[in-house]
Enzyme design. Structure first.
Site, PDB file in Angstrom:
ATOM      1  CG  HIS A  91      -0.373  -0.422   2.485  1.00 58.55           C
ATOM      2  ND1 HIS A  91      -0.306  -1.967   3.068  1.00 58.55           N
ATOM      3  CD2 HIS A  91       0.338   0.406   3.687  1.00 58.55           C
ATOM      4  CE1 HIS A  91       0.232  -1.494   4.088  1.00 58.55           C
ATOM      5  NE2 HIS A  91       0.864  -0.714   4.277  1.00 58.55           N
TER       6      HIS A  91
ATOM      7  CG  ASP B 287       3.244  -3.953  14.261  1.00 62.25           C
ATOM      8  OD1 ASP B 287       3.622  -3.105  13.977  1.00 62.25           O
ATOM      9  OD2 ASP B 287       3.923  -4.515  13.251  1.00 62.25           O
TER      10      ASP B 287
ATOM     11  CG  LEU C  54       1.912  -8.279  -2.503  1.00 64.49           C
ATOM     12  CD1 LEU C  54       3.120  -8.686  -3.016  1.00 64.49           C
ATOM     13  CD2 LEU C  54       2.211  -6.824  -1.657  1.00 64.49           C
TER      14      LEU C  54
ATOM     15  CG  ASP D 142       5.112  -3.448   5.652  1.00 58.64           C
ATOM     16  OD1 ASP D 142       5.078  -3.990   7.424  1.00 58.64           O
ATOM     17  OD2 ASP D 142       3.830  -3.409   5.373  1.00 58.64           O
TER      18      ASP D 142
ATOM     19  CD  GLU E 168       4.513  -7.538   8.973  1.00 56.29           C
ATOM     20  OE1 GLU E 168       4.361  -7.438   9.652  1.00 56.29           O
ATOM     21  OE2 GLU E 168       4.691  -7.318   7.749  1.00 56.29           O
TER      22      GLU E 168
HETATM   23  O1  TEU Z   1       2.249  -4.937   9.631  1.00 52.74           O
HETATM   24  C1  TEU Z   1       1.490  -6.366   9.477  1.00 52.74           C
HETATM   25  C2  TEU Z   1       1.417  -7.600   9.961  1.00 52.74           C
HETATM   26  O2  TEU Z   1       1.011  -7.874   9.300  1.00 52.74           O
HETATM   27  C3  TEU Z   1       0.544  -7.405  10.802  1.00 52.74           C
HETATM   28  O3  TEU Z   1       1.778  -8.405  10.948  1.00 52.74           O
HETATM   29  C4  TEU Z   1       0.772  -6.260  12.389  1.00 52.74           C
HETATM   30  O4  TEU Z   1       2.509  -6.678  12.748  1.00 52.74           O
HETATM   31  C5  TEU Z   1       0.243  -7.170  12.986  1.00 52.74           C
HETATM   32  O5  TEU Z   1      -1.649  -6.681  13.183  1.00 52.74           O
HETATM   33  C6  TEU Z   1       0.071  -6.070  14.200  1.00 52.74           C
HETATM   34  O6  TEU Z   1      -0.350  -4.637  14.242  1.00 52.74           O
HETATM   35  C7  TEU Z   1       3.599  -4.413   9.363  1.00 52.74           C
HETATM   36  C8  TEU Z   1       3.896  -3.096  10.325  1.00 52.74           C
HETATM   37  O7  TEU Z   1       4.649  -4.064  10.945  1.00 52.74           O
HETATM   38  C9  TEU Z   1       2.972  -2.971  10.531  1.00 52.74           C
HETATM   39  O8  TEU Z   1       3.843  -1.637  11.174  1.00 52.74           O
HETATM   40  C10 TEU Z   1       2.277  -1.648  10.107  1.00 52.74           C
HETATM   41  O9  TEU Z   1       1.152  -1.087  11.079  1.00 52.74           O
HETATM   42  C11 TEU Z   1       1.282  -2.530   9.013  1.00 52.74           C
HETATM   43  O10 TEU Z   1       2.137  -3.366   8.542  1.00 52.74           O
HETATM   44  C12 TEU Z   1       0.968  -2.022   8.300  1.00 52.74           C
HETATM   45  O11 TEU Z   1       1.704  -1.344   6.878  1.00 52.74           O
END
Ligand code: TEU
Length: 546
Positions: free
Chosen positions: A106, A311, A208, A203, A245
């Site tokens: 995004h 997070d 996607l 991330d 991730e």
């Molecule tokens: O997190 C995305 C994600 O897939 C989740 O595992 C997230 O870690 C979990 O729901 C806790 O929020 C990533 C980043 O680590 C996070 O800081 C962002 O807010 C998110 O992407 C959106 O970009």
């Protein structure tokens, strides 16, 4: 087994940090790249091999930088591209690698692509995003930010249509069915790799592509694109890495390693909450369960394991019943909870109990994978649950007990976030300077464990196997396992309970149990190892022929 020519990330200690939170060199209250560069000696001294930087791109910061407004720049609070180059150079001079966040899924709604896309159906950027006339498509996709969003669709007045977003409404999802988007992202990757970074933490990769009738996660199209990104990197920037991730179950994460042709590394999300569960229940069963479910991965790929990150401590990868239990145990106050997780740091989660924190690190450094340390957790920093979103675990690094914790020369009310003020965790009580001066500090222990861990490659890639201690009790509070490759055999004994535990372990004849580190008593005689583990105690041994 790790060979001299093995890739560096197989046995590396990572350190995750937020540039804004680390050190403020220009005194404006925000950490910056110049500040981080002056703190590289600290990280080198700690023994860190690789630094992961949270997003530093220009951004309205509605998701702390994961909402990118320009992929080709640096947020002015952090400095300039020149500062970034200087930082990379200095990190490399100290033999440290640097990976940065690549946010593929995004952009910010402030990105010019989205601002253009809203203008009309003929705009060349229209198809960069996912639009719909109604908000009913892809209804099987879950909502991730449950506390703030009630739909994955939001209405855009200017466009007169709904747009798709898996995270905040201010973060429209890119449309990967559009070849221009796929190409743009490779160019963005090229730009940063040419600046000399060693790879990306990619991330939120499961999301996607979207396909009707699916949950829109882990789709074959998504894997195909990620493989294309990998092959682009292999061709143009051999040796640079991709860290995945994907907050998913082990079997789904396994797919992101492909046949060794997708990601080099992947976070092990299901392991993390089970470390806390095992500690609080004084029971090894959650760890046994997750190790059993962890598939083997291709050669030259590696798990990334962690205790905490920036997070909330996500509870997406546990059952509903376990989630409720974790919330009761670790987040008794409603402010501690966020979405499906817990917005607290390592030390407060473990009652600021030095023994439990050390044991958590013992697990982190001995379970299979490359460990990641979240900045501040090496000194046991606290959090501030009153701050919004996840900001409470992103407060200024506590360097010393001087003004602003030695983080900044700015007036306290100009800091990007307040210093932690909860009793037991203030900068007067928890800071780097004091712990550097104290050989008995948590920082000293973590540093020693890092050094030891790096000298024992079997801990990184050796076979993992549980071993039985006697007498056997159920539930079993002892986490006992071997890590072994054809050079080394390591035995790890850990007491997950607050009580002293005595037990025996059958030993192999003609083997000496050489103590590597630990805080408990043992004795080897007559083919048996007799052990008395302190509350939350641990012992690491190297086995050698006698
Ligand atoms: O997190 C995305 C994600 O897939 C989740 O595992 C997230 O870690 C979990 O729901 C806790 O929020 C990533 C980043 O680590 C996070 O800081 C962002 O807010 C998110 O992407 C959106 O970009």
């Amino acid at each position: 087994m790790i060979k001299d020519e093995s890739p560096w990330y197989l046995n590396a200690v990572f350190y995750e940090l937020n540039v804004r939170a680390f050190f403020d060199a220009n005194g404006d209250g925000h950490g910056d790249l110049a500040g981080l560069t002056t703190k590289l000696d600290y990280l080198q001294n700690l023994g860190v091999d690789a630094i992961w930087l949270l997003p530093i791109y220009p951004s309205p910061l509605l998701d702390d930088g994961y909402d990118i407004a320009d992929y080709y720049g640096i947020h002015p609070d952090y400095g300039s591209l020149e500062d970034f180059k200087a930082f990379i150079k200095e990190a490399h001079r100290r033999k440290m690698k640097v990976i940065t966040d690549l946010v593929l899924n995004h952009t910010s709604d402030q990105h010019h692509w989205f601002q253009e896309a809203r203008q009309g159906p003929d705009n060349p950027y229209r198809d960069y995003y996912v639009w719909s006339d109604d908000d009913q498509k892809y209804a099987s996709a879950r909502i991730i930010f449950l506390d703030t969003e009630d739909s994955n669709w939001s209405w855009d007045e200017r466009a007169g249509r709904y747009y798709w977003h898996r995270f905040y409404a201010s973060q429209p999802d890119l449309n990967y069915d559009n070849p221009d988007v796929r190409r743009e992202m490779l160019e963005i990757a090229r730009f940063w790799l040419e600046l000399g970074i060693d790879g990306f933490r990619a991330d939120a990769v499961p999301y996607l592509f979207e396909r009707e009738g699916t949950n829109c996660e882990n789709l074959p199209e998504t894997h195909a694109y990620l493989k294309a990104l990998r092959s682009f990197m292999d061709q143009n920037f051999p040796g640079r890495i991709l860290l995945c991730e994907a907050n998913q179950w082990p079997a789904d994460v396994r797919e992101y390693f492909g046949e060794g042709d997708e990601f080099h590394m992947g976070f092990h999300f299901p392991l993390m909450p089970r470390i806390y569960m095992a500690l609080r229940r004084s029971d090894v069963a959650p760890l046994e369960w997750v190790m059993e479910k962890t598939p083997s991965i291709p050669e030259n790929t590696q798990w990334c394991i962690f205790l905490r990150n920036h997070d909330e401590l996500t509870l997406e990868m546990v059952t509903e019943a376990d989630r409720q239990w974790m919330w009761e145990q670790f987040a008794p106050q409603p402010r501690m909870r966020l979405n499906l997780g817990i917005r607290r740091r390592l030390a407060p989660l473990l009652d600021n109990d030095r023994r439990q924190i050390e044991l958590a690190y013992s697990l982190l450094f001995t379970l299979p994978g490359s460990p990641i340390i979240y900045y501040g957790d090496e000194i046991g920093m606290g959090d501030d649950i009153n701050l919004p979103d996840r900001n409470g675990v992103r407060t200024p690094m506590q360097w010393d007990d001087s003004h602003a914790a030695g983080f900044s020369g700015a007036p306290l009310d100009a800091l990007y976030a307040p210093l932690v003020s909860s009793p037991g965790f203030t900068p007067q009580e928890i800071n780097v300077a004091d712990q550097l001066a104290d050989p008995g500090s948590l920082l000293a222990t973590v540093k020693a464990m890092i050094k030891l861990r790096k000298s024992l490659p079997a801990l990184a890639t050796g076979e993992f196997s549980w071993t039985v201690t006697e007498p056997e009790i159920s539930p079993n509070p002892i986490a006992a396992y071997y890590r072994e490759d054809d050079q080394q055999k390591i035995l790890i004994l850990q007491n997950l309970s607050p009580d002293r535990r005595s037990f025996n372990l059958k030993t192999t004849t003609n083997t000496t149990y050489g103590l590597l580190t630990g805080n408990s008593k043992f004795n080897q005689s007559n083919g048996e190892l007799t052990v008395e583990l302190e509350p939350y105690g641990y012992l690491w041994f190297e086995l050698k022929p006698s």
